[in-house]
Design a protein around this motif. Structure first.
Motif, PDB file in Angstrom:
ATOM      1  N   VAL A  36     -23.571  75.735  69.484  1.00 53.82           N
ATOM      2  CA  VAL A  36     -22.661  74.602  69.636  1.00 53.82           C
ATOM      3  C   VAL A  36     -22.591  74.175  71.096  1.00 53.82           C
ATOM      4  CG1 VAL A  36     -20.298  73.786  69.221  1.00 53.82           C
ATOM      5  CG2 VAL A  36     -21.250  75.592  67.770  1.00 53.82           C
ATOM      6  N   ALA A  37     -22.830  72.883  71.363  1.00 52.15           N
ATOM      7  CA  ALA A  37     -22.660  72.340  72.710  1.00 52.15           C
ATOM      8  C   ALA A  37     -21.391  71.503  72.740  1.00 52.15           C
ATOM      9  CB  ALA A  37     -23.864  71.487  73.088  1.00 52.15           C
ATOM     10  N   ILE A  38     -20.549  71.739  73.753  1.00 48.64           N
ATOM     11  CA  ILE A  38     -19.317  70.961  73.920  1.00 48.64           C
ATOM     12  C   ILE A  38     -19.520  70.064  75.128  1.00 48.64           C
ATOM     13  CG2 ILE A  38     -16.816  71.067  74.258  1.00 48.64           C
ATOM     14  CD1 ILE A  38     -16.896  73.928  73.121  1.00 48.64           C
ATOM     15  N   VAL A  39     -19.419  68.747  74.912  1.00 47.00           N
ATOM     16  CA  VAL A  39     -19.691  67.790  75.988  1.00 47.00           C
ATOM     17  C   VAL A  39     -18.490  66.878  76.194  1.00 47.00           C
ATOM     18  CG1 VAL A  39     -22.168  67.862  75.481  1.00 47.00           C
ATOM     19  CG2 VAL A  39     -20.773  66.030  74.496  1.00 47.00           C
ATOM     20  N   VAL A 193     -23.731  80.973  69.931  1.00 49.91           N
ATOM     21  CA  VAL A 193     -23.899  80.530  71.313  1.00 49.91           C
ATOM     22  C   VAL A 193     -23.133  79.222  71.494  1.00 49.91           C
ATOM     23  CG1 VAL A 193     -25.531  80.069  73.175  1.00 49.91           C
ATOM     24  CG2 VAL A 193     -26.249  81.450  71.228  1.00 49.91           C
ATOM     25  N   VAL A 194     -22.192  79.228  72.437  1.00 48.76           N
ATOM     26  CA  VAL A 194     -21.412  78.028  72.736  1.00 48.76           C
ATOM     27  C   VAL A 194     -21.678  77.657  74.185  1.00 48.76           C
ATOM     28  CG1 VAL A 194     -19.083  77.032  72.852  1.00 48.76           C
ATOM     29  CG2 VAL A 194     -19.605  78.785  71.127  1.00 48.76           C
ATOM     30  N   GLU A 208     -27.638  72.930  67.795  1.00 52.86           N
ATOM     31  CA  GLU A 208     -27.666  72.226  66.509  1.00 52.86           C
ATOM     32  C   GLU A 208     -26.396  71.395  66.274  1.00 52.86           C
ATOM     33  OE1 GLU A 208     -29.468  75.585  66.186  1.00 52.86           O
ATOM     34  OE2 GLU A 208     -30.947  74.028  66.583  1.00 52.86           O
ATOM     35  N   ARG A 209     -25.297  71.814  66.895  1.00 55.16           N
ATOM     36  CA  ARG A 209     -24.015  71.127  66.665  1.00 55.16           C
ATOM     37  C   ARG A 209     -23.459  70.664  68.015  1.00 55.16           C
ATOM     38  NH1 ARG A 209     -18.753  74.293  64.097  1.00 55.16           N
ATOM     39  NH2 ARG A 209     -17.184  72.670  64.414  1.00 55.16           N
ATOM     40  N   ASP A 223     -23.542  67.457  63.381  1.00 54.83           N
ATOM     41  CA  ASP A 223     -24.947  67.668  63.638  1.00 54.83           C
ATOM     42  C   ASP A 223     -25.353  66.945  64.916  1.00 54.83           C
ATOM     43  OD1 ASP A 223     -27.462  68.653  62.421  1.00 54.83           O
ATOM     44  OD2 ASP A 223     -27.975  66.534  62.647  1.00 54.83           O
ATOM     45  N   ALA A 224     -26.105  67.637  65.789  1.00 53.67           N
ATOM     46  CA  ALA A 224     -26.447  67.065  67.098  1.00 53.67           C
ATOM     47  C   ALA A 224     -27.070  65.674  66.978  1.00 53.67           C
ATOM     48  CB  ALA A 224     -27.399  68.010  67.839  1.00 53.67           C
TER      49      ALA A 224
END
Length: 276
Positions: A36-39, A193-194, A208-209, A223-224
Protein backbone atom coordinates in the motif's frame (compact mmCIF):
# COMPACT_ATOMS: atom_id res chain seq x y z
CA UNK A 1 0.41 -15.31 12.61
CA UNK A 2 0.72 -13.55 9.26
CA UNK A 3 -2.75 -14.27 7.91
CA UNK A 4 -4.41 -12.50 10.85
CA UNK A 5 -2.13 -9.47 10.80
CA UNK A 6 -4.65 -7.05 9.27
CA UNK A 7 -4.43 -3.43 10.37
CA UNK A 8 -7.90 -2.07 11.16
CA UNK A 9 -8.36 1.67 11.59
CA UNK A 10 -11.77 2.82 12.75
CA UNK A 11 -12.83 6.47 12.79
CA UNK A 12 -9.34 7.57 13.83
CA UNK A 13 -8.87 11.17 14.89
CA UNK A 14 -5.68 12.72 16.17
CA UNK A 15 -4.98 16.21 17.49
CA UNK A 16 -1.45 17.34 18.37
CA UNK A 17 -0.90 19.15 21.72
CA UNK A 18 -0.57 22.38 19.67
CA UNK A 19 -4.25 22.00 18.71
CA UNK A 20 -3.58 20.99 15.08
CA UNK A 21 -6.05 18.29 14.06
CA UNK A 22 -3.99 16.00 11.81
CA UNK A 23 -6.49 13.15 11.30
CA UNK A 24 -10.24 13.59 10.93
CA UNK A 25 -12.10 10.29 11.02
CA UNK A 26 -9.92 7.87 9.04
CA UNK A 27 -11.28 4.32 8.58
CA UNK A 28 -9.26 1.74 6.64
CA UNK A 29 -8.44 -1.96 6.64
CA UNK A 30 -4.99 -2.98 5.42
CA UNK A 31 -5.07 -6.69 4.63
CA UNK A 32 -2.12 -8.95 5.54
CA UNK A 33 0.31 -9.19 2.65
CA UNK A 34 -0.92 -6.06 0.84
CA UNK A 35 1.43 -3.46 -0.63
CA UNK A 36 0.00 0.00 0.00
CA UNK A 37 1.32 3.45 -0.97
CA UNK A 38 -0.06 6.48 0.88
CA UNK A 39 0.30 9.71 -1.10
CA UNK A 40 -0.69 13.34 -0.62
CA UNK A 41 0.74 16.78 0.01
CA UNK A 42 2.81 17.69 3.09
CA UNK A 43 0.55 18.03 6.12
CA UNK A 44 -2.06 15.62 4.71
CA UNK A 45 -1.72 13.37 7.79
CA UNK A 46 0.21 10.50 6.21
CA UNK A 47 3.04 10.18 8.77
CA UNK A 48 0.64 10.88 11.64
CA UNK A 49 -1.48 7.94 10.40
CA UNK A 50 1.33 5.38 10.15
CA UNK A 51 2.85 6.39 13.51
CA UNK A 52 -0.35 4.94 15.03
CA UNK A 53 0.54 1.49 13.67
CA UNK A 54 3.46 0.98 16.08
CA UNK A 55 2.20 3.07 18.99
CA UNK A 56 4.45 6.10 18.47
CA UNK A 57 1.17 8.06 18.53
CA UNK A 58 -2.04 7.11 20.35
CA UNK A 59 -5.52 7.94 18.99
CA UNK A 60 -7.31 11.06 20.22
CA UNK A 61 -10.47 9.24 19.09
CA UNK A 62 -11.25 5.95 17.33
CA UNK A 63 -9.16 2.78 17.36
CA UNK A 64 -6.24 1.12 15.58
CA UNK A 65 -5.77 -2.65 15.74
CA UNK A 66 -2.71 -4.57 14.50
CA UNK A 67 -3.97 -8.13 14.37
CA UNK A 68 -6.00 -8.51 17.56
CA UNK A 69 -3.91 -5.95 19.48
CA UNK A 70 -5.40 -2.54 20.22
CA UNK A 71 -2.42 -0.19 19.77
CA UNK A 72 -3.70 2.13 22.51
CA UNK A 73 -3.17 -0.70 25.01
CA UNK A 74 0.04 -2.27 23.64
CA UNK A 75 3.52 -0.92 24.41
CA UNK A 76 5.76 0.42 21.64
CA UNK A 77 8.22 -2.40 22.46
CA UNK A 78 5.49 -5.03 22.03
CA UNK A 79 4.22 -3.49 18.78
CA UNK A 80 7.81 -3.46 17.44
CA UNK A 81 7.56 -7.24 17.09
CA UNK A 82 4.76 -6.77 14.52
CA UNK A 83 5.41 -3.41 12.87
CA UNK A 84 8.84 -2.33 11.64
CA UNK A 85 8.99 1.41 11.01
CA UNK A 86 11.69 3.04 8.87
CA UNK A 87 11.77 6.77 9.62
CA UNK A 88 11.99 9.39 6.87
CA UNK A 89 15.09 10.81 8.56
CA UNK A 90 17.50 7.98 9.51
CA UNK A 91 19.14 10.20 12.13
CA UNK A 92 15.92 9.88 14.18
CA UNK A 93 16.54 6.13 14.26
CA UNK A 94 20.27 5.33 14.36
CA UNK A 95 22.18 5.34 17.65
CA UNK A 96 24.69 2.46 17.76
CA UNK A 97 28.45 2.82 17.26
CA UNK A 98 28.82 0.46 14.30
CA UNK A 99 26.78 -0.63 11.29
CA UNK A 100 26.61 -4.27 12.43
CA UNK A 101 25.56 -3.31 15.98
CA UNK A 102 22.85 -1.04 14.57
CA UNK A 103 21.41 -3.83 12.42
CA UNK A 104 21.67 -6.40 15.26
CA UNK A 105 19.93 -4.24 17.85
CA UNK A 106 16.34 -4.90 16.73
CA UNK A 107 16.46 -8.70 16.53
CA UNK A 108 18.33 -8.84 19.88
CA UNK A 109 15.69 -6.64 21.41
CA UNK A 110 13.03 -9.11 20.21
CA UNK A 111 14.79 -11.86 22.19
CA UNK A 112 16.89 -13.54 19.48
CA UNK A 113 20.28 -14.96 20.47
CA UNK A 114 23.46 -13.01 19.62
CA UNK A 115 24.24 -15.48 16.81
CA UNK A 116 20.73 -15.28 15.33
CA UNK A 117 20.68 -11.49 15.61
CA UNK A 118 24.06 -11.20 13.89
CA UNK A 119 23.01 -13.54 11.07
CA UNK A 120 19.76 -11.60 10.50
CA UNK A 121 21.72 -8.33 10.55
CA UNK A 122 24.31 -9.56 8.03
CA UNK A 123 21.59 -10.75 5.65
CA UNK A 124 19.76 -7.44 5.88
CA UNK A 125 22.97 -5.44 5.36
CA UNK A 126 23.81 -7.55 2.29
CA UNK A 127 20.33 -6.81 0.90
CA UNK A 128 20.93 -3.04 1.13
CA UNK A 129 24.56 -3.26 -0.06
CA UNK A 130 26.26 -2.35 3.22
CA UNK A 131 27.90 -5.72 3.94
CA UNK A 132 31.37 -4.19 3.39
CA UNK A 133 30.80 -1.46 6.01
CA UNK A 134 30.13 -3.60 9.11
CA UNK A 135 32.55 -1.85 11.48
CA UNK A 136 31.99 1.70 10.24
CA UNK A 137 30.30 4.22 12.49
CA UNK A 138 26.81 4.96 11.04
CA UNK A 139 27.56 8.69 10.99
CA UNK A 140 30.58 8.09 8.74
CA UNK A 141 28.14 6.93 6.03
CA UNK A 142 26.50 9.24 3.46
CA UNK A 143 22.87 10.20 4.17
CA UNK A 144 21.64 7.88 1.38
CA UNK A 145 23.60 4.99 3.00
CA UNK A 146 22.27 5.88 6.46
CA UNK A 147 18.78 5.57 5.01
CA UNK A 148 19.66 2.11 3.72
CA UNK A 149 21.12 1.20 7.14
CA UNK A 150 17.87 2.29 8.84
CA UNK A 151 16.01 0.04 6.38
CA UNK A 152 18.36 -2.89 7.10
CA UNK A 153 17.88 -2.43 10.86
CA UNK A 154 14.14 -2.94 10.37
CA UNK A 155 14.50 -5.77 7.82
CA UNK A 156 16.63 -7.70 10.33
CA UNK A 157 13.66 -7.84 12.71
CA UNK A 158 11.51 -9.86 10.27
CA UNK A 159 8.28 -8.13 11.26
CA UNK A 160 5.06 -9.10 9.44
CA UNK A 161 4.38 -5.40 8.71
CA UNK A 162 6.95 -2.91 7.38
CA UNK A 163 6.30 0.84 7.10
CA UNK A 164 8.64 2.96 4.95
CA UNK A 165 8.38 6.74 5.31
CA UNK A 166 9.72 8.38 2.09
CA UNK A 167 12.22 5.56 1.40
CA UNK A 168 13.45 6.92 -1.95
CA UNK A 169 14.42 10.46 -0.91
CA UNK A 170 18.06 11.17 -1.73
CA UNK A 171 18.68 7.83 -3.45
CA UNK A 172 20.40 7.54 -6.81
CA UNK A 173 19.20 5.11 -9.51
CA UNK A 174 21.11 2.25 -7.90
CA UNK A 175 19.65 2.94 -4.45
CA UNK A 176 16.15 3.18 -5.97
CA UNK A 177 16.54 -0.15 -7.74
CA UNK A 178 17.82 -1.76 -4.55
CA UNK A 179 14.84 -0.49 -2.50
CA UNK A 180 12.49 -1.62 -5.26
CA UNK A 181 14.01 -5.12 -5.19
CA UNK A 182 13.67 -5.30 -1.39
CA UNK A 183 10.00 -4.31 -1.60
CA UNK A 184 9.37 -6.97 -4.26
CA UNK A 185 11.07 -9.56 -2.00
CA UNK A 186 8.91 -8.53 0.99
CA UNK A 187 5.80 -8.82 -1.20
CA UNK A 188 6.91 -12.30 -2.32
CA UNK A 189 7.16 -13.24 1.38
CA UNK A 190 3.53 -12.06 1.81
CA UNK A 191 4.52 -9.37 4.28
CA UNK A 192 2.51 -6.18 4.51
CA UNK A 193 4.44 -3.23 3.05
CA UNK A 194 3.17 0.31 3.57
CA UNK A 195 4.99 3.31 2.16
CA UNK A 196 4.51 7.04 2.35
CA UNK A 197 5.99 8.56 -0.77
CA UNK A 198 6.13 11.64 -2.99
CA UNK A 199 7.65 9.48 -5.73
CA UNK A 200 4.50 8.55 -7.63
CA UNK A 201 6.39 6.66 -10.32
CA UNK A 202 7.97 4.47 -7.62
CA UNK A 203 4.55 3.94 -6.00
CA UNK A 204 3.02 2.97 -9.35
CA UNK A 205 5.76 0.47 -10.06
CA UNK A 206 5.82 -1.37 -6.72
CA UNK A 207 2.50 -0.93 -4.91
CA UNK A 208 -0.84 -2.54 -5.77
CA UNK A 209 -3.04 -0.24 -3.67
CA UNK A 210 -2.89 3.55 -3.39
CA UNK A 211 -4.49 5.72 -0.70
CA UNK A 212 -4.68 9.47 -1.38
CA UNK A 213 -4.87 11.72 1.69
CA UNK A 214 -5.55 15.43 2.06
CA UNK A 215 -6.36 17.52 5.12
CA UNK A 216 -6.38 14.54 7.48
CA UNK A 217 -8.87 12.48 5.48
CA UNK A 218 -8.82 9.72 2.87
CA UNK A 219 -9.75 11.17 -0.53
CA UNK A 220 -9.36 8.01 -2.60
CA UNK A 221 -8.42 4.39 -1.94
CA UNK A 222 -8.19 1.46 -4.30
CA UNK A 223 -6.33 -0.35 -7.01
CA UNK A 224 -3.24 1.66 -8.02
CA UNK A 225 -4.24 1.84 -11.71
CA UNK A 226 -7.73 3.17 -10.86
CA UNK A 227 -6.63 5.70 -8.25
CA UNK A 228 -3.66 7.01 -10.24
CA UNK A 229 -5.93 7.64 -13.24
CA UNK A 230 -8.18 10.00 -11.22
CA UNK A 231 -6.58 13.28 -12.19
CA UNK A 232 -9.00 15.56 -10.37
CA UNK A 233 -8.56 13.80 -7.03
CA UNK A 234 -4.78 13.72 -7.43
CA UNK A 235 -4.75 17.42 -8.37
CA UNK A 236 -6.82 18.32 -5.31
CA UNK A 237 -4.26 16.46 -3.16
CA UNK A 238 -1.40 18.17 -5.05
CA UNK A 239 -0.16 14.87 -6.48
CA UNK A 240 1.02 14.53 -10.09
CA UNK A 241 -0.05 11.34 -11.91
CA UNK A 242 2.82 8.97 -12.80
CA UNK A 243 4.81 9.84 -15.95
CA UNK A 244 3.58 6.77 -17.85
CA UNK A 245 -0.05 7.55 -16.97
CA UNK A 246 0.41 11.14 -18.19
CA UNK A 247 2.03 9.93 -21.41
CA UNK A 248 -0.75 7.36 -21.99
CA UNK A 249 -3.40 10.05 -21.48
CA UNK A 250 -1.58 12.44 -23.82
CA UNK A 251 -1.52 9.69 -26.49
CA UNK A 252 -5.22 8.95 -25.91
CA UNK A 253 -4.58 5.35 -24.80
CA UNK A 254 -7.58 3.66 -23.13
CA UNK A 255 -5.79 2.21 -20.06
CA UNK A 256 -3.55 3.57 -17.31
CA UNK A 257 -0.28 1.64 -17.55
CA UNK A 258 1.91 1.77 -14.42
CA UNK A 259 5.00 -0.09 -15.62
CA UNK A 260 6.98 0.20 -18.89
CA UNK A 261 5.85 -3.37 -19.80
CA UNK A 262 2.18 -2.46 -19.37
CA UNK A 263 2.73 0.72 -21.39
CA UNK A 264 4.24 -1.20 -24.32
CA UNK A 265 1.39 -3.76 -24.21
CA UNK A 266 -1.28 -1.04 -24.16
CA UNK A 267 0.43 0.80 -27.00
CA UNK A 268 0.72 -2.37 -29.13
CA UNK A 269 -2.92 -3.30 -28.48
CA UNK A 270 -4.09 0.18 -29.44
CA UNK A 271 -1.80 0.82 -32.41
CA UNK A 272 -1.21 -2.53 -34.17
CA UNK A 273 1.88 -2.61 -36.40
CA UNK A 274 1.08 -2.03 -40.07
CA UNK A 275 1.83 -5.13 -42.09
CA UNK A 276 4.98 -4.59 -44.12
Amino acid sequence: VLHTMNISITDLTFTYPSGVQALRGVSLILISGESVAIVGENGAGKTTLVKHFNGLLRPTGGTVHVGEWDTAAASVAKLASRVGYVFQNPDDQLFERSVIKEASFGPKNLGRSDAEAKEAAQKALAAVGLDQELDKHPYDLHLSQRKLLALAAVLAMHTPVIVLDEPTTGQDARGLARIGDIIEQLKAERRTVVTITHDIDFAAEHFERVIVMAKGQVQADGDAADVLARREILAAAEVEPPQLARLAQALGLPATPLTPEQFVKTLEATCPHPSS
